[in-house]
Design a protein around this motif. Structure first.
Motif: not given
Length: 333
Positions: A146-155
């Motif tokens: 998603f637009e260069g993001a490096r997930g996953p990050v939990m919110m």
């Protein structure tokens, strides 16, 4: 253009998933947002709450029938379900429900994915190799970003509190060794990006929690703040993120403190989940950031101890459906 529904994977068949899905449909059937369930239609029809099930072949039909019946893409279980008794025999279908939902989301057939709770132990017995839902979704969507993001990050989100995690399903004893400058920076970047793109915060302010009591007390109570977290905060600022910290975690979550930031980056699981559940135990939502699809889930487990009794509350699932719909609308815009 016809509105796209959300997809909802049904979770562990022996838990409260079918019951809270039925109750969520009851609550949302008139105004939406609409969703299509991926699961066992017979199990959902027996969930109570006066639910009427309609089997559909794909998500396109879901908005049309949603006001009258719960739309279900039927992938049947191969063995009977006993409420409150998880079994690895359900694992192939549970995994297929999730995979189907991800596929629909990646293809654009649905606007996002909500996942009802799963139990890890029976999946592990069946050979499931991921710590949890979040890591599995990251694997399934690894070919896209998603637009260069490096997930996953939990919110975890509840009320005005949005807390993200640097380490997710990591034992407390292993957290210090799992923290790296790169990991903190990446989680901070993904969080800041999501606050802008998914939550509509134009200039997000990020608070970064310390790991140790009193933020390490100048190294006397631990050096992670000096060697990892402070350099990471400095790097985030250099990258244009309005980040402050490391701040002692025991001063970060009261009402006045929450006015000073839009998101808080936590170092380990319970550092985020305890304040979220204290703030809104029934309405908290788990959102996975940094994926090319929208994904949310209730902030609770399978509820095996109350499964089949008709007393499970759907509040968190309803909140997850509404939040996923809001995020999908922002991404679409």
């Amino acid at each position: 253009m016809k509105a796209r529904p959300l997809a909802l994977s049904a979770g562990d068949p022996a838990g409260i998933g079918a019951e809270i899905i039925a109750k969520a449909w009851q609550a949302l059937r008139e105004r939406g947002p609409s969703f299509v369930v991926i699961g066992d239609a017979q199990l959902l029809a027996s969930a109570g709450a006066g639910v009427k099930v309609r089997v559909v072949t794909g998500p396109d039909a879901a908005p049309e029938v949603f006001g009258e019946a719960l739309p279900v893409i039927d992938i049947p279980l191969l063995s009977p379900v006993v409420a409150g008794r998880p079994s690895p025999t359900y694992a192939p279908q549970v995994i297929r429900w999730i995979e189907t939902g991800v596929g629909l989301a990646l293809s654009g057939a649905v606007s996002g994915l909500i996942t009802a709770p799963i139990a890890k132990a029976p999946l592990y017995e069946a050979g499931f190799k991921f710590p949890g839902h979040t890591e599995f979704l990251a694997e399934l969507t690894a070919a896209e970003r998603f637009e260069g993001a490096r997930g996953p990050v939990m919110m975890l989100a509840a009320g005005d509190l949005r807390a993200t995690l640097v380490t997710i399903h990591t034992s407390l004893a292993k957290v210090p060794g799992a923290l790296t400058i790169e990991g903190v920076v990446n989680s901070g970047l993904v969080t800041a990006q999501a606050l802008r793109k998914d939550f509509g915060v134009e200039r997000p302010r990020l608070a970064v929690a310390a790991l140790n009591p009193h933020a390490g007390e100048g190294g006397a109570l631990g050096r992670e703040e000096i060697e990892i977290i402070t350099p990471a905060v400095r790097a985030l600022r250099d990258l244009g993120v309005d980040a402050v910290g490391p701040a002692p975690a025991d001063t970060l979550f009261h009402a006045e403190a929450r006015e000073r930031y839009d998101g808080v980056l936590c170092m380990y699981h319970d550092q985020a989940l305890i304040p979220v559940k204290m703030l809104d135990f029934w309405g908290g939502v788990n959102v996975t950031l940094g994926l090319p699809i929208v994904r949310a889930s209730p902030d609770h487990g399978t509820g095996f101890d109350i499964a089949g009794r008709g007393i499970a509350r759907p509040d968190s699932l309803i909140a997850a459906i509404k939040l996923a719909d809001e995020i999908a609308a922002r991404r679409g815009a």
